[in-house]
Scaffold this motif. Structure first.
Motif, PDB file in Angstrom:
ATOM      1  N   GLN A 150       0.877  -1.171   0.000  1.00  0.00           N
ATOM      2  CA  GLN A 150       0.000   0.000   0.000  1.00  0.00           C
ATOM      3  C   GLN A 150       0.916   1.223   0.000  1.00  0.00           C
ATOM      4  O   GLN A 150       1.471   1.606   1.020  1.00  0.00           O
ATOM      5  N   ASN A 152       0.166   4.127  -2.257  1.00  0.00           N
ATOM      6  CA  ASN A 152      -0.465   5.264  -2.930  1.00  0.00           C
ATOM      7  C   ASN A 152      -0.403   6.480  -2.006  1.00  0.00           C
ATOM      8  O   ASN A 152      -0.949   6.454  -0.911  1.00  0.00           O
ATOM      9  N   THR A 154      -1.935   9.117  -1.732  1.00  0.00           N
ATOM     10  CA  THR A 154      -3.168   9.820  -1.387  1.00  0.00           C
ATOM     11  C   THR A 154      -4.129   8.959  -0.570  1.00  0.00           C
ATOM     12  O   THR A 154      -5.238   9.395  -0.282  1.00  0.00           O
ATOM     13  N   ASP A 155      -3.733   7.769  -0.178  1.00  0.00           N
ATOM     14  CA  ASP A 155      -4.641   6.858   0.538  1.00  0.00           C
ATOM     15  C   ASP A 155      -4.054   6.405   1.869  1.00  0.00           C
ATOM     16  O   ASP A 155      -2.850   6.197   1.995  1.00  0.00           O
ATOM     17  N   GLY A 156      -4.936   6.178   2.845  1.00  0.00           N
ATOM     18  CA  GLY A 156      -4.627   5.506   4.100  1.00  0.00           C
ATOM     19  C   GLY A 156      -3.449   6.058   4.852  1.00  0.00           C
ATOM     20  O   GLY A 156      -3.218   7.260   4.913  1.00  0.00           O
ATOM     21  N   SER A 157      -2.677   5.147   5.452  1.00  0.00           N
ATOM     22  CA  SER A 157      -1.572   5.545   6.323  1.00  0.00           C
ATOM     23  C   SER A 157      -0.425   6.189   5.555  1.00  0.00           C
ATOM     24  O   SER A 157       0.377   6.908   6.143  1.00  0.00           O
ATOM     25  N   PHE A 159      -0.865   8.508   3.338  1.00  0.00           N
ATOM     26  CA  PHE A 159      -1.251   9.921   3.325  1.00  0.00           C
ATOM     27  C   PHE A 159      -1.157  10.532   4.726  1.00  0.00           C
ATOM     28  O   PHE A 159      -0.593  11.606   4.897  1.00  0.00           O
ATOM     29  N   THR A 160      -1.690   9.824   5.733  1.00  0.00           N
ATOM     30  CA  THR A 160      -1.761  10.419   7.073  1.00  0.00           C
ATOM     31  C   THR A 160      -0.456  10.342   7.855  1.00  0.00           C
ATOM     32  O   THR A 160      -0.155  11.237   8.641  1.00  0.00           O
TER      33      THR A 160
END
Length: 188
Positions: A150, A152, A154-157, A159-160
């Motif tokens: 994972q 990407n 702009t997605d999930g952990s 991004f955050t």
């Protein structure tokens, strides 16, 4: 994934206090009373291994004909690794002062199973080309695990927390096919 697969297979021996899982005939794999004496209680020693080999050579088929199953592997926990190597690799018979030839030298290959925690139990296994004892199957025939990432931004952990996540998926199953492929010494 390799460690997980090794742990899975190692339980084929250690289930039910070393007697193995129940088979289709309702008896545990290493049930001496119902499976042609395929288990004993002797500590790992040259004489005990020789007795186990003789027991395997006497296994019979459904027509009571001897199969001559010869073991190829001596499986031992880490605690017995050096004892097993001494038995299978010494030139002279271990524990004798007479310089007797070690008849077990080269007869078996030692396999140390790091997942086993019982420091006393040991097993013999036949060459799988002679008699299939254990079978493993993999979903779709895929023996290598899937590695999923994972990443990407702009997605999930990712991004955050700026954290990339990994996931390994390995789908497999297996079990015993024939108890005559093995011998157990469950030392109490």
């Amino acid at each position: 994934a390799v460690v997980t697969l090794n742990e899975f297979v190692s339980t084929f021996f250690t289930d039910n206090s070393g007697a193995g899982p129940a088979m289709a005939d309702t008896f545990n794999v290493f049930d001496a009373a119902n499976h042609q004496g395929n288990s004993g209680t002797a500590a790992l020693a040259s004489a005990a291994v020789q007795s186990a080999i003789v027991a395997m050579l006497k296994y019979t088929n459904s027509a009571s004909k001897r199969l001559g199953v010869r073991p190829r592997y001596l499986l031992a926990p880490p605690d017995l690794a050096f004892t097993a190597q001494l038995i299978t690799e010494s030139t002279q018979a271990p524990g004798t002062a007479n310089n007797d030839v070690n008849v077990l030298r080269g007869a078996l290959e030692t396999v140390v199973v790091p997942q086993w925690t019982d420091a006393n139990n040991w097993y013999l296994m036949a060459d799988p080309n002679l008699i299939e004892g254990i079978e493993l199957g993999f979903l779709g025939g895929q023996e290598t695990p899937d590695l999923l990432v994972q990443d990407n931004p702009t997605d999930g952990s990712v991004f955050t927390n700026d954290a990339i996540s990994y996931k390994v998926r390995h789908i497999f199953g297996g079990g015993w096919l024939d108890y005559r492929a093995g011998y157990a010494s469950i030392v109490v």
